[in-house]
Scaffold this active site. Sequence first.
Site, PDB file in Angstrom:
ATOM      1  N   SER A 111     -24.807 -17.741 -22.216  1.00  9.34           N
ATOM      2  CA  SER A 111     -23.718 -18.524 -21.617  1.00  9.34           C
ATOM      3  C   SER A 111     -22.312 -18.065 -21.971  1.00  9.34           C
ATOM      4  O   SER A 111     -21.349 -18.567 -21.419  1.00  9.34           O
ATOM      5  CB  SER A 111     -23.855 -20.001 -21.999  1.00  9.34           C
ATOM      6  OG  SER A 111     -25.037 -20.517 -21.474  1.00  9.34           O
ATOM      7  N   LYS A 152     -14.394 -25.076 -24.917  1.00  7.65           N
ATOM      8  CA  LYS A 152     -15.452 -25.522 -24.005  1.00  7.65           C
ATOM      9  C   LYS A 152     -15.745 -27.004 -24.241  1.00  7.65           C
ATOM     10  O   LYS A 152     -15.758 -27.467 -25.390  1.00  7.65           O
ATOM     11  CB  LYS A 152     -16.710 -24.678 -24.252  1.00  7.65           C
ATOM     12  CG  LYS A 152     -17.834 -24.937 -23.250  1.00  7.65           C
ATOM     13  CD  LYS A 152     -19.004 -23.981 -23.490  1.00  7.65           C
ATOM     14  CE  LYS A 152     -20.159 -24.225 -22.559  1.00  7.65           C
ATOM     15  NZ  LYS A 152     -21.286 -23.322 -22.797  1.00  7.65           N
ATOM     16  N   SER A 167     -23.079 -20.896 -18.828  1.00  9.01           N
ATOM     17  CA  SER A 167     -22.439 -22.188 -18.643  1.00  9.01           C
ATOM     18  C   SER A 167     -20.978 -22.215 -19.093  1.00  9.01           C
ATOM     19  O   SER A 167     -20.259 -23.161 -18.796  1.00  9.01           O
ATOM     20  CB  SER A 167     -23.231 -23.246 -19.417  1.00  9.01           C
ATOM     21  OG  SER A 167     -23.204 -22.947 -20.811  1.00  9.01           O
TER      22      SER A 167
END
Length: 481
Positions: free
Chosen positions: A178, A79, A154
Amino acid sequence: MNLMGLTAVDLGKKIKAKEVSVVEATKAALNAIKEKEDLYNCYVTVDEEGALKQAEEVQRKIDEGILTGPLAGVPVAIKDNMCTEGLVTTCSSKILYNYIPTYTAEAVRNLQKAGAVILGKTNMDEFAMGSTTETSFYGPTKNPHNPEHVPGGSSGGSCAAVAAEECSYALGSDTGGSIRQPSSFCGVTGIKPTYGTVSRYGLIAYGSSLDQIGPVAKDVTDCAVILEAVASYDPKDSTSVKREDYDFTSALVDDVKGMKIGIPRDYLGEGLDPEVKAAVLKVADVLKAKGAEVEEFDLSLVEYAIPAYYTIASAEASSNLSRFDGVKYGYRSEQYQGLHDMYKKSRSEGFGPEVKRRIMLGSFVLSSGYYDAYYLKALRTKALIKQAFDKAFEKYDVILGPAAPTTAPKLGESLSDPLKMYLGDIYTISVNLAGLPGMSVPCGMDSKGLPIGAQFIGDCFKEKNIIRAGYAYECSRKEEN
C-alpha cells in the site's frame, strides 16, 4: 519560488538558513491544497488553523535552537488511519466519520518531535482495503499525472498529495504493497521498512502481522531522512524491534560496486506489461554499468503469495474490525431494536462493500471446520515464502523487480472485478508476508505518460542495501536529466 516543488530536505535547509519561514512553507502547502484539492481529492481532513499554530510554535523552537533536525518546519500529510489527538481520524470509513482520538500514533509523535507541521489527513481505501483509493467513503483520489486514472492504494491520498505538490512528504502504511504500489503509480518514492522498525501504536489495524508505517516522498534521500525520524523502539507495541542501527542516511552513497542484485524470473513472466518490464530491466542495466553484479534467478512460490496473503489479511481484518460495533465510538444506526439489531445495522450501514467482503472472507477462514483447511495452510505457505527469500538473500544483497504489473488503471476499471484488483499486488505482497523492507523508485513513463516504479527488496533489517541501490540509480537518472 515553488516551495512545494522542493524536496523535504531542501525545504528544511532553506528554513534552517532563514531563507523561508515555517509559516511561509505551511501557507504554501495550504494554498496548493486549496488550488488542487477539488480536482485530486487527496485529503479527508485539512487542519488549516492547527497547522498554522504548529508552524509558529516550530519556528520559535528553531529560533531558540531546540529543533535542529533536517525536517524541522517541513509540512507533512498523514494517512487517515494513524491516530492524531484532537484531529478526526476516519480510515476513510463512514463507521468512524466522527472519531476524534485522545492520543497520537507513535510514528506521528516522532515526526512532531522532529519539528514536522501536520497539514491534515489523507484519503485512502476504506480501512486500507483496496489498491486504488476508490473504496473510500469520501470518494476516489485521482492520479496527478492523469486525473482519469487511479493513484493506487491504499495510501493513494498520501502518494497523490506528494505527486501533486500538496505537501512536502507524507506517511503511508503498507499491508500488502500500500506504499510501494501507489508510489509507483504516482511517480514518487516510498519505503516499506522491515516489520517492527516503525511502531504500529496508534495505527488503526487492518492486518496486524503485515501492517507497517513508512515514508512517501520525492526522492530516496527524503525517504531515508524521514525513516530515520519515524523509526524507533516502542514498548507500547509488542511487535516493535529494538534495533542497533537507525542511521539510514549513511547509505546515501552513489556506489554499488560489487553489490549482488537478483531479478526473479517469476516477476518477469505472464501478466507483466512490456513497457514496465523494459523500464525495470533498464534499471538493472544502469546498476550493472555502475559495477553491480546483476543476474536472474528462480524465486518460486510466487503464485501462492496472493491466496496466502488474502487469507491471512482477511482473517486478521475480521478480528480487528469486530471492535467497530456502534457501542463505544463511531457511527451508530439510528433505528434498531435491541443490541443485536444495533450491531447488525450499524456495521452494515457503516462499512463499505470491500470491507464487508473481507470481513466475511476472514470470518469464513477462521470458522471451525475451515480453520485448518485455509488459515493454517496460509500460515504454512507464509513460512515457506520467507524461507524462499532467506535462500535468495544468501546469494543477493538486493532483489529487483517491478512494483506493479501495469501502470495506473483508469478510474472504475478495477472495482468491477475485485480479483483483478487483488492480482495487482502480486509483486508487493510477498515482502509483507516475509516482513522484509521494500522500496519503490520511479524509473520512467509508459507511452500514455503514466509513471512506472521499480521495486528494490532487501533482507530483514537491511534497509541500507535498498537505499544504497535506489540512491545510486536515482543519481544516474538525475545525471541523464
